[in-house]
Design a protein around this motif. Structure first.
Motif, PDB file in Angstrom:
ATOM      1  N   GLU A  36       0.808  -1.233   0.059  1.00  0.00           N
ATOM      2  CA  GLU A  36      -0.088   0.004   0.010  1.00  0.00           C
ATOM      3  C   GLU A  36       0.854   1.334  -0.005  1.00  0.00           C
ATOM      4  O   GLU A  36       0.638   2.347  -0.800  1.00  0.00           O
ATOM      5  CB  GLU A  36      -1.042  -0.166   1.212  1.00  0.00           C
ATOM      6  CG  GLU A  36      -1.975  -1.014   1.215  1.00  0.00           C
ATOM      7  CD  GLU A  36      -2.950  -0.856   2.325  1.00  0.00           C
ATOM      8  OE1 GLU A  36      -2.864  -0.063   3.219  1.00  0.00           O
ATOM      9  OE2 GLU A  36      -4.156  -1.751   2.305  1.00  0.00           O
ATOM     10  N   LEU A  39       2.309   1.864  -3.477  1.00  0.00           N
ATOM     11  CA  LEU A  39       1.569   2.436  -4.352  1.00  0.00           C
ATOM     12  C   LEU A  39       1.196   3.901  -4.328  1.00  0.00           C
ATOM     13  O   LEU A  39       1.378   4.577  -5.200  1.00  0.00           O
ATOM     14  CB  LEU A  39       0.330   1.763  -4.371  1.00  0.00           C
ATOM     15  CG  LEU A  39       0.153   0.436  -5.238  1.00  0.00           C
ATOM     16  CD1 LEU A  39      -1.175  -0.288  -4.950  1.00  0.00           C
ATOM     17  CD2 LEU A  39       0.144   0.790  -6.768  1.00  0.00           C
ATOM     18  N   LYS A  43       2.316   6.709  -6.862  1.00  0.00           N
ATOM     19  CA  LYS A  43       1.474   7.781  -7.617  1.00  0.00           C
ATOM     20  C   LYS A  43       1.792   9.425  -7.264  1.00  0.00           C
ATOM     21  O   LYS A  43       1.363  10.097  -7.929  1.00  0.00           O
ATOM     22  CB  LYS A  43       0.228   7.478  -6.799  1.00  0.00           C
ATOM     23  CG  LYS A  43      -0.461   6.014  -7.184  1.00  0.00           C
ATOM     24  CD  LYS A  43      -2.038   5.754  -6.483  1.00  0.00           C
ATOM     25  CE  LYS A  43      -2.458   4.609  -6.687  1.00  0.00           C
ATOM     26  NZ  LYS A  43      -3.680   4.502  -6.013  1.00  0.00           N
ATOM     27  N   GLU A  63       0.948  -7.492  -7.221  1.00  0.00           N
ATOM     28  CA  GLU A  63      -0.177  -6.780  -7.464  1.00  0.00           C
ATOM     29  C   GLU A  63       0.178  -5.390  -7.580  1.00  0.00           C
ATOM     30  O   GLU A  63      -0.488  -4.391  -8.361  1.00  0.00           O
ATOM     31  CB  GLU A  63      -1.247  -6.927  -6.635  1.00  0.00           C
ATOM     32  CG  GLU A  63      -1.909  -8.168  -6.599  1.00  0.00           C
ATOM     33  CD  GLU A  63      -2.770  -8.577  -5.215  1.00  0.00           C
ATOM     34  OE1 GLU A  63      -3.714  -7.965  -5.214  1.00  0.00           O
ATOM     35  OE2 GLU A  63      -2.390  -9.315  -4.437  1.00  0.00           O
ATOM     36  N   GLN A  66       1.336  -4.505 -11.220  1.00  0.00           N
ATOM     37  CA  GLN A  66       0.371  -4.522 -12.185  1.00  0.00           C
ATOM     38  C   GLN A  66      -0.450  -3.249 -11.955  1.00  0.00           C
ATOM     39  O   GLN A  66      -0.784  -2.590 -13.037  1.00  0.00           O
ATOM     40  CB  GLN A  66      -0.738  -5.720 -11.748  1.00  0.00           C
ATOM     41  CG  GLN A  66      -1.604  -5.917 -12.850  1.00  0.00           C
ATOM     42  CD  GLN A  66      -2.472  -7.230 -12.698  1.00  0.00           C
ATOM     43  OE1 GLN A  66      -2.950  -7.476 -11.601  1.00  0.00           O
ATOM     44  NE2 GLN A  66      -2.736  -7.657 -13.872  1.00  0.00           N
ATOM     45  N   GLN A  67      -0.551  -2.717 -10.690  1.00  0.00           N
ATOM     46  CA  GLN A  67      -1.449  -1.395 -10.545  1.00  0.00           C
ATOM     47  C   GLN A  67      -0.543  -0.339 -11.033  1.00  0.00           C
ATOM     48  O   GLN A  67      -1.199   0.542 -11.563  1.00  0.00           O
ATOM     49  CB  GLN A  67      -1.748  -1.256  -9.042  1.00  0.00           C
ATOM     50  CG  GLN A  67      -2.912  -2.254  -8.810  1.00  0.00           C
ATOM     51  CD  GLN A  67      -3.372  -2.117  -7.102  1.00  0.00           C
ATOM     52  OE1 GLN A  67      -3.657  -0.990  -6.910  1.00  0.00           O
ATOM     53  NE2 GLN A  67      -3.696  -3.031  -6.544  1.00  0.00           N
ATOM     54  N   ASP A  70      -0.887   0.754 -14.630  1.00  0.00           N
ATOM     55  CA  ASP A  70      -2.147   1.305 -15.049  1.00  0.00           C
ATOM     56  C   ASP A  70      -1.830   3.102 -15.281  1.00  0.00           C
ATOM     57  O   ASP A  70      -2.538   3.491 -15.932  1.00  0.00           O
ATOM     58  CB  ASP A  70      -3.152   0.925 -14.058  1.00  0.00           C
ATOM     59  CG  ASP A  70      -3.705  -0.316 -14.117  1.00  0.00           C
ATOM     60  OD1 ASP A  70      -3.405  -1.024 -15.158  1.00  0.00           O
ATOM     61  OD2 ASP A  70      -4.346  -0.672 -13.010  1.00  0.00           O
ATOM     62  N   TYR A  94       3.515  -9.629 -15.282  1.00  0.00           N
ATOM     63  CA  TYR A  94       2.811  -8.311 -14.561  1.00  0.00           C
ATOM     64  C   TYR A  94       3.474  -6.861 -15.008  1.00  0.00           C
ATOM     65  O   TYR A  94       3.151  -6.039 -14.257  1.00  0.00           O
ATOM     66  CB  TYR A  94       2.859  -8.614 -12.855  1.00  0.00           C
ATOM     67  CG  TYR A  94       1.647  -9.589 -12.621  1.00  0.00           C
ATOM     68  CD1 TYR A  94       0.750  -9.123 -11.886  1.00  0.00           C
ATOM     69  CD2 TYR A  94       1.809 -11.081 -12.969  1.00  0.00           C
ATOM     70  CE1 TYR A  94      -0.297 -10.022 -11.580  1.00  0.00           C
ATOM     71  CE2 TYR A  94       0.782 -11.694 -12.441  1.00  0.00           C
ATOM     72  CZ  TYR A  94      -0.223 -11.268 -11.965  1.00  0.00           C
ATOM     73  OH  TYR A  94      -1.215 -12.123 -11.515  1.00  0.00           O
TER      74      TYR A  94
END
Length: 229
Positions: A36, A39, A43, A63, A66-67, A70, A94
């Protein structure tokens, strides 16, 4: 400006060692200890490269990878204690650009980082005069390393962009999987030609309207891949 690196691992001693070594080389290092947090940092800040552990609390490294794909094409190196080939390939599927298996030597980590950043700079320098290229609805901005299909941006990894750029600037030329591996990843890359297949498949999923019947990146059966102009 110092290159910005995000290091993500829940083993604080490993993070501390990587951070100290990279800062000695002049890198600007940010650390995260779970998925978390990683990420959120990704961002908020534009990093030059991310070192991302496979096994993380809250959200797994795969994960997270992969995120991130995006919204960003930042180069990602996966750190994993697992050595099986399929785990390595899965990481690439991924969206990772490279992987390093634990336990690793910090000199190897720094060498991989420098190689990825060097290739990224070299690719930009070589295409400095070519700002944009557009073919049949596919547009590449080589200066910003961004790709658009019918004016909609698609987010490619650094390696996916490099593969597409090579094929686009050499239309109808068929490259074997071995050639693509050596040109894009370099002769020192420890992976095999399956890495190329994984990246071509992911590339098609992103740029082709129908990946099973591609318009741009074609297969020459038994030979390799090419871009149809």
């Amino acid at each position: 400006m110092a290159r910005k690196v995000l290091v993500v691992d829940d083993e604080k001693l490993i993070v501390k060692g990587i951070r100290f070594s990279l800062e000695q080389d002049g890198y600007d290092v940010t650390c995260a200890y779970d998925g978390e947090e990683a990420l959120e940092f990704a961002k908020q800040t534009e990093y030059d490269i991310i070192l991302l552990d496979l096994m993380l609390p809250k959200i797994s490294g795969l994960e997270v990878c992969q995120q991130i794909r995006d919204f960003s094409s930042v180069p990602i190196i996966m750190l994993t204690a697992k050595g099986e080939d399929m785990d390595k390939i899965l990481g690439l599927e991924y969206g990772a650009d490279d992987y390093i298996t634990k336990p690793f030597n910090i000199l190897e980590v720094k060498a991989r980082i420098k190689a990825i950043l060097r290739r990224s700079r070299k690719s930009t320098d070589e295409k400095e005069k070519v700002r944009n290229v557009e073919v049949a609805g596919l547009r590449m901005d080589c200066e910003s390393r961004r790709v658009y299909v019918h004016d909609k941006e698609v987010y490619l990894t650094a390696k996916e962009f490099d593969v597409l750029e090579l094929l686009v600037f050499n239309p109808n030329k068929v490259y074997s999987r071995e050639n693509l591996l050596n040109i894009v990843w370099g002769y020192e890359y420890p992976g095999d030609v399956r890495t190329v297949d994984v990246h071509i498949r992911r590339l098609r999923e992103k740029i082709e309207e129908n990946p099973s019947d591609p318009k741009y990146v074609h297969t020459k059966w038994g030979v390799g891949y090419y871009f149809q102009s």
